[in-house]
Design an enzyme around this catalytic site. Structure first.
Site, PDB file in Angstrom:
ATOM      1  N   TRP A 179       0.826   1.367  -5.071  1.00  0.00           N
ATOM      2  CA  TRP A 179       2.111   0.674  -5.041  1.00  0.00           C
ATOM      3  C   TRP A 179       2.142  -0.441  -6.081  1.00  0.00           C
ATOM      4  O   TRP A 179       3.213  -0.925  -6.445  1.00  0.00           O
ATOM      5  CB  TRP A 179       2.407   0.127  -3.642  1.00  0.00           C
ATOM      6  CG  TRP A 179       1.672  -1.140  -3.258  1.00  0.00           C
ATOM      7  CD1 TRP A 179       0.335  -1.390  -3.370  1.00  0.00           C
ATOM      8  CD2 TRP A 179       2.251  -2.326  -2.690  1.00  0.00           C
ATOM      9  NE1 TRP A 179       0.036  -2.645  -2.894  1.00  0.00           N
ATOM     10  CE2 TRP A 179       1.197  -3.244  -2.468  1.00  0.00           C
ATOM     11  CE3 TRP A 179       3.543  -2.691  -2.338  1.00  0.00           C
ATOM     12  CZ2 TRP A 179       1.403  -4.511  -1.919  1.00  0.00           C
ATOM     13  CZ3 TRP A 179       3.741  -3.955  -1.775  1.00  0.00           C
ATOM     14  CH2 TRP A 179       2.679  -4.844  -1.581  1.00  0.00           C
ATOM     15  N   ASP A 180       0.966  -0.814  -6.565  1.00  0.00           N
ATOM     16  CA  ASP A 180       0.875  -1.821  -7.627  1.00  0.00           C
ATOM     17  C   ASP A 180       1.785  -1.477  -8.798  1.00  0.00           C
ATOM     18  O   ASP A 180       2.388  -2.365  -9.420  1.00  0.00           O
ATOM     19  CB  ASP A 180      -0.564  -1.918  -8.142  1.00  0.00           C
ATOM     20  CG  ASP A 180      -1.578  -2.181  -7.051  1.00  0.00           C
ATOM     21  OD1 ASP A 180      -1.516  -1.487  -6.019  1.00  0.00           O
ATOM     22  OD2 ASP A 180      -2.431  -3.055  -7.230  1.00  0.00           O
TER      23      ASP A 180
ATOM     24  N   GLU B 183      -3.162  -5.533   4.406  1.00  0.00           N
ATOM     25  CA  GLU B 183      -4.125  -4.479   4.709  1.00  0.00           C
ATOM     26  C   GLU B 183      -5.237  -4.919   5.661  1.00  0.00           C
ATOM     27  O   GLU B 183      -6.158  -4.141   5.922  1.00  0.00           O
ATOM     28  CB  GLU B 183      -4.715  -3.942   3.407  1.00  0.00           C
ATOM     29  CG  GLU B 183      -3.686  -3.190   2.583  1.00  0.00           C
ATOM     30  CD  GLU B 183      -4.168  -2.831   1.187  1.00  0.00           C
ATOM     31  OE1 GLU B 183      -3.547  -1.975   0.557  1.00  0.00           O
ATOM     32  OE2 GLU B 183      -5.160  -3.435   0.729  1.00  0.00           O
TER      33      GLU B 183
ATOM     34  N   LYS C  74      -3.709 -10.583   4.429  1.00  0.00           N
ATOM     35  CA  LYS C  74      -4.382 -10.390   3.152  1.00  0.00           C
ATOM     36  C   LYS C  74      -3.534 -10.853   1.974  1.00  0.00           C
ATOM     37  O   LYS C  74      -4.037 -11.479   1.041  1.00  0.00           O
ATOM     38  CB  LYS C  74      -4.743  -8.915   2.967  1.00  0.00           C
ATOM     39  CG  LYS C  74      -5.383  -8.617   1.609  1.00  0.00           C
ATOM     40  CD  LYS C  74      -5.673  -7.141   1.414  1.00  0.00           C
ATOM     41  CE  LYS C  74      -6.254  -6.873   0.028  1.00  0.00           C
ATOM     42  NZ  LYS C  74      -6.531  -5.443  -0.201  1.00  0.00           N
ATOM     43  N   GLN C  75      -2.229 -10.535   2.013  1.00  0.00           N
ATOM     44  CA  GLN C  75      -1.400 -10.756   0.832  1.00  0.00           C
ATOM     45  C   GLN C  75       0.074 -10.774   1.239  1.00  0.00           C
ATOM     46  O   GLN C  75       0.414 -10.561   2.397  1.00  0.00           O
ATOM     47  CB  GLN C  75      -1.639  -9.657  -0.192  1.00  0.00           C
ATOM     48  CG  GLN C  75      -1.295  -8.262   0.298  1.00  0.00           C
ATOM     49  CD  GLN C  75      -1.667  -7.195  -0.709  1.00  0.00           C
ATOM     50  OE1 GLN C  75      -1.763  -7.437  -1.897  1.00  0.00           O
ATOM     51  NE2 GLN C  75      -1.886  -5.967  -0.226  1.00  0.00           N
TER      52      GLN C  75
END
Length: 399
Positions: free
Chosen positions: A76-77, A211, A281-282
């Protein structure tokens, strides 16, 4: 243009190389010289990304560029972090990234059929390589359950259409992707009929962008992205005068029914059902404002930013802080926006060549996902550019 070196030994290949880079550098971002660190970060980030992709070589874009980090696979980056600024600065490169996905639709359809019972439509793999089938290692649960990537790709497709209004492309490339993803979502949701006969759609057992979660129900990022992807398919079908009213009605009904969590006490969006405030995580929920443009009050948007900033892993990917910078800038809270802008690159770029790492402590050298997230703090943050459904973007140098 940049004058070519005055030398009699310049080979034809080197000459072509210099001219190609001169063309690439014709579009970029220029900052005030009072921030030489940010100026260097911008140029280094653009260079790292542009060194790893071509508009005539539709083979995707990996988090580590041409290095072997993450095995050179596309995640997905590509669409979420590296694509948005490329769409504004180098639209032909952005198109090649979508061509990569279109050319591998068969792999997405194949992945959907590997589940029991099988899903329908196009379920894009979490890790995609040359063939377009799932290449995520079997020990990683992300390949099984991090499924928001299909909606992420639909968003990128819709953004390209919104910018270019290329009707032929919408019919030949965009529609097959949008329809395939929408059909997958229809087969993926679980439908609940409440006591008052209201239809509620759920997506159970997924890994969201955060994640650290292995099994989450009704991830708001996943559900909102799925609802949006269904609506993009509807809008494309209408634009193309498709005579598929039953399908359009189904897409619309499920989009309207997908559960979007909201906590009226904390006045925030919970990350998923039964989320209790664990470290994440993000960036996850904060992505609802940008890039997804979810309609919410300024109070809720600010609460989401503050709540999840306190719960984000300080050693997580730098893109988290770039998204906070954009969020605070859009709220006109410039002190906070500046703080997160600095944090979005200063801890994750390493001299002397300003090479990105995934986290402040290292991991994944030449992490151009981080470069892409950082560039968005300028193109979509401080420059305030947005791709909308109604007004095509004019390509201009960002000065």
């Amino acid at each position: 243009t940049t004058p070519l070196p005055q030398t009699t030994t310049l080979s034809p290949l080197l000459h072509e190389h210099i001219l190609a880079w001169d063309q690439l550098w014709s579009s970029g971002i220029e900052l005030d010289s009072s921030r030489p660190d940010a100026c260097m970060a911008v140029n280094a980030s653009l260079y790292a990304i542009l060194s790893s992709v071509r508009d005539d070589w539709a083979y995707g874009l990996a988090p580590g560029g041409l290095t072997n980090y993450y095995s050179g696979h596309s995640f997905w980056d590509t669409e979420t972090w590296m694509y948005p600024s490329l769409l504004l600065l180098h639209p032909s490169i952005a198109r090649s990234l979508l061509d990569y996905r279109y050319n591998r639709l068969d792999g997405a359809y194949s992945k959907a059929k590997t589940y029991t019972p099988p899903y329908s439509g196009a379920m894009f793999p979490w890790e995609s390589a040359f063939t377009g089938v799932e290449t995520c290692p079997t020990w990683a649960d992300t390949g099984l359950r991090e499924q928001h990537i299909s909606a992420d790709i639909s968003l990128a497709v819709w953004q390209y259409w919104s910018v270019t209004r290329d009707h032929t492309w919408l019919h030949t490339i965009a529609w097959p992707i949008l329809q395939g993803v929408a059909d997958f979502i229809v087969s993926r949701v679980s439908i609940e009929t409440t006591i008052d006969n209201t239809i509620v759609a759920h997506i159970y057992d997924v890994i969201p962008p955060d994640e650290y979660v292995s099994h989450g129900n009704d991830s708001i990022y996943t559900n909102y992205g799925a609802a949006s992807a269904l609506r993009y398919a509807v809008l494309a079908a209408i634009e193309l005068n498709m005579t598929i009213s039953d399908t359009i009605n189904t897409y619309t009904e499920i989009a309207d029914a997908l559960l979007l969590l909201y906590d009226p006490i904390l006045n925030i969006h919970p990350e998923y059902q039964d989320y209790t405030g664990d470290t994440i995580k993000q960036a996850d929920v904060v992505l609802l404002h940008y890039p997804w443009n979810m309609d919410m009050s300024k109070d809720v948007r600010r609460n989401d930013l503050e709540y999840y900033a306190q719960r984000s892993d300080s050693n997580g990917p730098a893109m988290t802080w770039g998204m906070h910078s954009i969020g605070y800038k859009d709220l006109l809270l410039f002190t906070e926006a500046s703080q997160y802008f600095n944090r979005s690159f200063q801890d994750n770029m390493h001299q002397p060549f300003y090479i990105w790492s995934e986290t402040p402590s290292g991991n994944a050298g030449n992490f151009i996902t981080g470069a892409g997230g950082f560039l968005q703090t300028l193109t979509h943050g401080y420059a305030g550019l947005r791709v909308t459904d109604t007004t095509p973007v004019s390509y201009t140098h960002l000065r």
